[in-house]
Design an enzyme around this catalytic site. Structure first.
Site, PDB file in Angstrom:
ATOM      1  N   CYS A   1      39.272  32.649   3.364  1.00  0.00           N
ATOM      2  CA  CYS A   1      39.646  32.201   4.582  1.00  0.00           C
ATOM      3  C   CYS A   1      40.343  33.160   5.379  1.00  0.00           C
ATOM      4  CB  CYS A   1      40.291  30.763   4.612  1.00  0.00           C
ATOM      5  SG  CYS A   1      39.434  29.565   3.695  1.00  0.00           S
TER       6      CYS A   1
HETATM    7  C1  BEZ Z   1      39.166  31.051  -0.423  1.00  0.00           C
HETATM    8  O1  BEZ Z   1      39.280  30.884   0.944  1.00  0.00           O
HETATM    9  O2  BEZ Z   1      39.551  31.786  -0.847  1.00  0.00           O
HETATM   10  C2  BEZ Z   1      38.640  29.808  -1.068  1.00  0.00           C
HETATM   11  C3  BEZ Z   1      38.908  28.637  -0.524  1.00  0.00           C
HETATM   12  C4  BEZ Z   1      38.502  27.660  -1.467  1.00  0.00           C
HETATM   13  C5  BEZ Z   1      37.920  27.595  -2.531  1.00  0.00           C
HETATM   14  C6  BEZ Z   1      37.644  28.870  -3.008  1.00  0.00           C
HETATM   15  C7  BEZ Z   1      37.986  30.232  -2.474  1.00  0.00           C
END
Ligand code: BEZ
Length: 216
Positions: A46
């Site tokens: 994110c």
């Molecule tokens: C991420 O943004 O890295 C992420 C968020 C939730 C689950 C897996 C990855």
């Protein structure tokens, strides 16, 4: 993909954002909007995605298109996270609002749920000025999106809308490349719509359905 989809009106929810609180339809009014969701703050993928959106913000602005993020945490957490986002992606400025959804009450209403995980996803809706969904992506949380593809798909939608959906864009199309004429348009109408001419591909079927026009 249960819930709102292409052609549906996005519900006019009251949302709390990092900028101010508003009703979604007030934000969507009179322009196109890219509404994109994220599983949570201070997560690696994110952080890269929101940074990329910040870096591309001028491209959307140039097209008169608004950005609206959503992440499943509260406003204070979003505000604390923004310096990390901007630091990780040099040249990125998070100038767009981010909706708070700490209790995950908004994502089901916007159909931004991963049905396998029964939880947040990386969903993205491109919403027209009529508040209707024109395009949706649904990615699992493990796969970061490609912002070049978001922009390319948006350019396709804007081009098709400009031509009242009488044209479509072919595989891997980019702005300034030729478009194809919609199968719903007769050759007679095509001659009027494209006085500069168009080319019909010669194919084994001889059906003449693949007509290419230069509209740049
Ligand atoms: C991420 O943004 O890295 C992420 C968020 C939730 C689950 C897996 C990855």
């Amino acid at each position: 993909m249960p819930g709102i989809t292409l052609g549906d009106t996005v519900p006019n929810l009251d949302v709390e954002t990092t900028h101010k609180n508003f009703k979604l339809h007030d934000y969507f009014a009179d322009s196109w909007t890219v509404l994109f969701s994220h599983p949570g703050d201070f997560t690696p993928v994110c952080t890269t995605e929101l940074g990329a959106m910040g870096k591309y913000a001028h491209e959307f602005e140039h097209r008169g298109v608004k950005l609206l993020g959503l992440s499943c945490d509260d406003i204070q957490s979003h505000k604390d996270w923004i310096p990390d986002i901007e630091a990780f992606t040099p040249g990125s400025k998070v100038t767009y609002p981010i909706i708070a959804d700490p209790n995950k009450e908004i994502i089901p209403q916007l159909n931004m749920i991963d049905p396998i995980e029964n939880g947040p996803s990386r969903a993205l809706h491109i919403v027209g000025p009529d508040c209707k969904i024109k395009l949706s992506f649904l990615y699992p949380s493990t796969t970061g999106r490609n912002m070049d593809e978001v922009l390319r798909a948006l350019d396709s939608l804007l081009m098709a809308a400009k031509h009242k959906n009488k044209i479509a864009t072919p595989v891997n199309w980019k702005p300034d490349e030729p478009v194809v004429i919609s199968p719903a348009v007769s050759d007679e109408e095509a001659k009027k719509l494209f006085p500069q001419g168009y080319k019909t591909a010669e194919l084994p079927s001889k059906k003449g359905y693949l007509r290419v026009a230069d509209v740049s």
